[in-house]
Each structure stands twice: as structure tokens, then as C-alpha cells.
Design an enzyme around this catalytic site. Structure first.
Site, PDB file in Angstrom:
ATOM      1  CG  HIS A  21      -1.838   1.090   1.382  1.00 49.12           C
ATOM      2  ND1 HIS A  21      -2.051   1.743   2.573  1.00 49.12           N
ATOM      3  CD2 HIS A  21      -2.664   1.682   0.483  1.00 49.12           C
ATOM      4  CE1 HIS A  21      -2.965   2.675   2.408  1.00 49.12           C
ATOM      5  NE2 HIS A  21      -3.358   2.667   1.146  1.00 49.12           N
ATOM      6  CG  HIS A  63      -2.948   9.620   0.405  1.00 46.28           C
ATOM      7  ND1 HIS A  63      -3.719  10.354   1.293  1.00 46.28           N
ATOM      8  CD2 HIS A  63      -3.660   8.493   0.148  1.00 46.28           C
ATOM      9  CE1 HIS A  63      -4.820   9.693   1.557  1.00 46.28           C
ATOM     10  NE2 HIS A  63      -4.822   8.562   0.880  1.00 46.28           N
TER      11      HIS A  63
HETATM   12  O1  G3P Z   1      -6.165   1.728  -3.554  1.00 42.38           O
HETATM   13  C1  G3P Z   1      -6.446   1.382  -2.253  1.00 42.38           C
HETATM   14  C2  G3P Z   1      -6.188   2.501  -1.282  1.00 42.38           C
HETATM   15  O2  G3P Z   1      -4.952   3.075  -1.567  1.00 42.38           O
HETATM   16  C3  G3P Z   1      -7.247   3.554  -1.319  1.00 42.38           C
HETATM   17  O3  G3P Z   1      -7.155   4.442  -0.243  1.00 42.38           O
HETATM   18  O4  G3P Z   1      -6.597   6.598   0.775  1.00 42.38           O
HETATM   19  O5  G3P Z   1      -4.929   4.779   0.811  1.00 42.38           O
HETATM   20  O6  G3P Z   1      -5.433   5.938  -1.312  1.00 42.38           O
HETATM   21  P1  G3P Z   1      -5.970   5.480   0.014  1.00 42.38           P
HETATM   22 MG    MG Z   2      -4.232   4.740  -2.748  1.00 37.38          MG
END
Ligand code: G3P
Ligand code: MG
Length: 258
Positions: A21, A63
Site C-alpha cells: 500500500h 496522497h
Molecule cells: O487503492 C487502495 C487505497 O490506496 C485507497 O485508499 O486513501 O490509501 O489511497 P488510500
Molecule cells: Mg491509494
């Protein structure tokens, strides 16, 4: 991509099943090259990361839409161009060891990941009001960077919470498949996936149940859950037929997790 290839991608998940992630997860600063290096060093075969446009229109890995959490400062991140962001410190917030880690440009990240044979789920995360231009720029860039790759399973997968971005990505980069990102699975998930031409649904793991997972898989779509950091939960989700997980804890849910 041909209609046949698209149908094939819908009926199975030809990609890695465990994704780091934001690249770094809990092990290195998110959306940085240090994060990508950490994932690769730990033999991860796939990463997810977030992309938006800097003020000069160049896509960068990020992000948040505001400074303050992963890069120092206050205010709107969209006020800075990619060179200015490249001089900012996106690593010190995580630990002094990563001090001076720059905000990477998408092009550099993609080229490095390709060279190291790491598959990419590229989340298009536009700043407010920039859904279409972000998807067009990112779509064109990624399509061009993978123009020499004929095997569709070795191209990245785009995902986005933004329907406008997914539509624009389809227009600009028809050869790069797309997944719809949601928090909870909406009742009309199937018609949304169909109308967007998506191959997969990506949802919060704690908003899914076994029955819903079965419906989505039976309909022929890929199913990815985020953000799963507990191995027991990961096992449960896989037992429901979930295809892939995005995790911060690839030290305990690694590439070969079963
Ligand atoms: O793609 C899965 C996840 O990354 C979505 O949430 O906020 O971590 O980008 P976020
Ligand atoms: Mg993401």
C-alpha cells in the site's frame, strides 16, 4: 486492448495478490522511491501508489492534497510545481533515516518499477476539480511508457474513486485496464463497473462480506481489498474469493502469503 483481452482480465486476476500500500506501507515513507525500494527489497511483486498533478501539470506520487503530513509546510499542494516538490522532504516525517527523500515524479517511479519487474496499481487521485486533466495526463504517460508491452497482464492497472477520472482514462488510455475504487460496495456496483468498462472492484475490506464477494466474483470481476494488515483477516478474505489485498504490513503479509 481487444474485447477478448478485457473479458479475460475480468474473469481472473492475473496480477500479484499482495500489493504494498502506497509502496512503503508501514515500513518506509509512502509514495516515495524509498518505499518502492523497500517493497522490492522484500520481494514484493506489486505495489499500489497514488498520483496527482503538480502545478506544472507533471504527475507526482502523493496522497494528500495539502502539505503538512508527509511533506512539511502548510497549504495547498497544488500550488507547487514538480521541481519544487522534488526538493521537499517526503521522508523525515516517517523517520530521520529517510530524511531528504523527494516527492517522486510518476515517470521516474514507473521506469524504476518496470526495470525491477514490480507490477503497479496506479491510483489516480486528482486534486478537486482536476479529475479529467489528471486522468488524461497520467493515462497518456502510462500508455506511452507501456506501448512496447503487448501482454496486458504486465501493464499497470489504474484505479480511482473518481468516475470522471476513470472515464477520461478509458478515452485516453484504452490499453490500460481500470478498477473502480469505493469504500463500501454500492448497491449498483455491477452497473457502475459495466458502464465504466472496469475489470475490477477495489473496496475497504471491512465493508465486504462473503456473500457480496461471491456475487462480485461470479459476475466475473476482479476484487481487491484495502487496507488489510492482519494475517487472519487476509486469510478470511482469500477464503471468500477475494483476489488481492493492499497491505501496509508486507513484513507479515508478504508476496508469498497463503
Ligand atoms: O487503492 C487502495 C487505497 O490506496 C485507497 O485508499 O486513501 O490509501 O489511497 P488510500
Ligand atoms: Mg491509494
Amino acid at each position: 486492448m481487444t474485447a477478448g483481452a478485457n473479458a479475460d482480465l475480468q474473469t481472473r486476476w492475473p496480477y500479484p495478490r499482495i500489493l504494498a500500500h502506497r509502496g512503503g506501507g508501514a515500513l518506509a515513507p509512502e509514495n516515495t522511491m524509498a518505499g518502492m525500494r523497500e517493497a522490492h527489497a522484500r520481494r514484493m511483486r506489486g505495489v499500489e501508489f497514488d498520483v496527482m498533478l503538480a502545478a506544472d501539470g507533471i504527475p507526482i506520487l502523493m496522497h494528500d492534497t495539502e502539505l503538512g503530513r508527509t511533506v512539511p509546510g502548510v497549504g495547498d499542494l497544488g500550488a507547487f510545481d514538480s521541481e519544487e516538490l522534488g526538493r521537499m522532504d517526503a521522508g523525515a516525517w516517517f523517520s530521520p533515516h529517510f530524511q531528504g527523500e523527494p516527492v517522486p515524479r510518476l515517470e521516474d517511479a514507473v521506469q524504476w518499477l518496470r526495470r525491477h519487474d514490480v507490477w503497479m496499481n496506479i491510483e489516480i487521485k486528482p486534486m478537486p476539480g482536476h479529475d479529467v486533466d489528471t486522468a488524461e495526463v497520467v493515462g497518456q504517460m502510462v500508455q506511452d511508457l507501456f506501448a512496447d508491452v503487448s501482454d496486458p497482464t504486465r501493464r499497470p492497472l489504474f484505479s480511482s474513486f473518481s468516475v470522471k477520472a476513470l472515464d477520461a482514462a478509458r478515452e485516453t488510455a484504452p490499453g490500460i485496464p481500470r478498477g473502480l475504487l469505493v469504500e463500501g460496495v454500492p448497491p449498483d456496483w455491477e452497473s457502475r463497473l459495466r458502464s465504466l468498462g472496469c475489470v475490477s472492484l477495489h473496496c475497504r475490506h471491512d465493508r465486504l462480506d462473503a456473500g457480496l464477494a461471491r456475487h462480485i466474483k461470479t459476475a466475473g470481476y476482479g476484487l481487491m481489498c484495502y487496507t488489510v494488515n492482519d494475517p487472519a483477516r487476509a486469510r478470511e478474505l482469500f477464503s471468500w474469493g477475494v483476489d488481492a489485498l493492499c497491505t501496509d504490513r508486507y513484513d507479515v503479509i508478504g508476496a508469498d502469503f497463503r
